[in-house]
Design an enzyme around this catalytic site. Structure first.
Site, PDB file in Angstrom:
ATOM      1  N   GLU A  92       0.813  -1.220   0.000  1.00 12.79           N
ATOM      2  CA  GLU A  92       0.000   0.000   0.000  1.00 12.79           C
ATOM      3  C   GLU A  92       0.845   1.267   0.000  1.00 12.79           C
ATOM      4  OE1 GLU A  92      -2.580  -3.306   1.142  1.00 12.79           O
ATOM      5  OE2 GLU A  92      -0.604  -2.636   1.872  1.00 12.79           O
ATOM      6  N   HIS A 162     -11.299  -6.457   8.346  1.00 13.21           N
ATOM      7  CA  HIS A 162     -12.028  -6.151   7.115  1.00 13.21           C
ATOM      8  C   HIS A 162     -13.316  -5.387   7.410  1.00 13.21           C
ATOM      9  CE1 HIS A 162      -9.419  -9.554   6.023  1.00 13.21           C
ATOM     10  NE2 HIS A 162      -9.410  -9.013   4.810  1.00 13.21           N
TER      11      HIS A 162
END
Length: 357
Positions: A92, A162
């Site tokens: 990322e 998540h």
């Protein structure tokens, strides 16, 4: 849920000629080409338009080349080529860093972070690079063409890694914008505005609604202005403020409160940074009460900023303390998710408590 979300739309901006954009009412959309879309399809349509209308636009991230985990980029690589829509390594920090460089060269870089929970490795790039790029150069350089998309929030079975809602972290950072849509029509218009905005934007998408939220979405190119909140339900007894998927829950609480004779005004903030203080202030001065709700933990959540601002601006008009109905101060649980979430009943109880204060 779709019927509730369908009423959550008011104004759109349609890109015009060199003279700028024009506002249109959503009531005029009946005579225009519309299509029933869920939220991820509306995102896909917005990305398609962004790539088609600007050859300097690029879309990239983990697995976007084959459509992504949530299928938001389906068909884009086939249509626009793998030089403009492509996969990246699972890194990322590198993804956002590459996006900053691409945007700094005058391009539109639309970065996808697969889950908002995994945006943290890119935190340094967003906070210390993207947000400060223009300021540190005295406006000689900028990376305003950068847009970072990330699915956020609960999904029913996501657990610790998540399901998080990290928007408050980024609302503390001058130099970027933070945007969260509530429905397919809003998602398309706000995403196109974010991509074309001259500032870096972090665009959080409510993944709970990717397939559940369905409404009529104009097929043409349109934008919805950033930093303009919207009163999506008028009322006189209490003001409710939220964003993203939580608005559907809040709307259900408003309907139940109405059955008990309580009139609720519901506001979608849409843009959290910079947020529309004036719309919320005007509403609270009318109702005298404020309730804020979001999925993120209550401590340090963006609801606290709204609460502090309204207390400063509306202190003499308030009839009750500001109420916050938010996630709990725990890691996001798996089997205990229903207890963690700011549910309709929690909001309804807070509405009644505030009105009866």
């Amino acid at each position: 849920m779709a019927s509730l979300l369908g009423r959550f739309c008011r104004k759109l901006v349609v890109p015009g000629s060199a003279h700028g954009s024009r506002m249109v009412s959503t009531t005029s959309c009946d005579s225009e080409a519309v299509k029933s879309l869920n939220l991820y399809s509306a995102i896909n349509q917005a990305l398609h338009i962004a790539l088609e209308t600007d050859p300097r636009s690029y879309v990239f991230g983990e697995d976007v080349g084959f459509g992504g985990v949530f299928r938001c980029t389906t068909g884009l690589a086939e249509r626009f080529g793998k030089n403009r829509v492509f996969n990246t390594p699972l890194c990322e920090q590198g993804i956002v860093g590459f996006g900053i460089g691409l945007a700094a060269m005058g391009n539109r870089a639309v970065v996808e972070i697969q889950f908002a929970d995994y945006i943290y490795p890119a935190f340094d790039q967003i906070v210390n690079e993207a947000a400060k790029f223009r300021y540190r150069s005295g406006n000689q350089f900028n990376c305003g063409g950068l847009t970072i998309r990330a699915p956020y929030g609960a999904v029913g079975h996501g657990g610790h890694y998540h399901s998080q809602s990290p928007e408050a972290f980024f609302c503390h950072v001058p130099g970027i914008k933070v945007v969260i849509p509530r429905s397919p029509r809003e998602a398309k218009g706000l995403l196109l505005s974010s991509i074309r905005d001259p500032n870096p934007v972090v665009f959080f998408e409510p993944k709970w609604l990717y397939r559940q939220a369905v409404e009529e979405v104009p097929e043409h190119d349109y934008m919805i202005p950033l930093s303009q909140a919207e009163v999506i339900r008028e009322g006189s007894d209490i003001t409710l403020v939220g964003w993203g998927a939580q608005l559907t829950v809040m709307e259900q609480a408003c309907l139940d409160a109405e059955k008990e004779g309580i009139s609720c005004e519901l506001i979608d903030l849409k843009t959290l940074l910079p947020w529309d203080k004036e719309t919320v202030e005007a509403s609270v001065k009318k109702t005298g009460r404020l309730l804020i709700s979001h999925e993120a933990p209550i401590t340090g959540g963006f609801g606290a900023e709204i609460s502090a601002t309204i207390l400063e601006r509306c202190f003499l008009k308030l009839e009750a303390p500001v109420s916050r109905v938010c996630g709990l101060d725990t890691p996001f649980p798996l089997v205990f998710e229903p207890f963690y979430m700011p549910t309709k009943n929690k909001i309804l109880n807070a509405i009644k408590s505030t009105v009866n204060y």
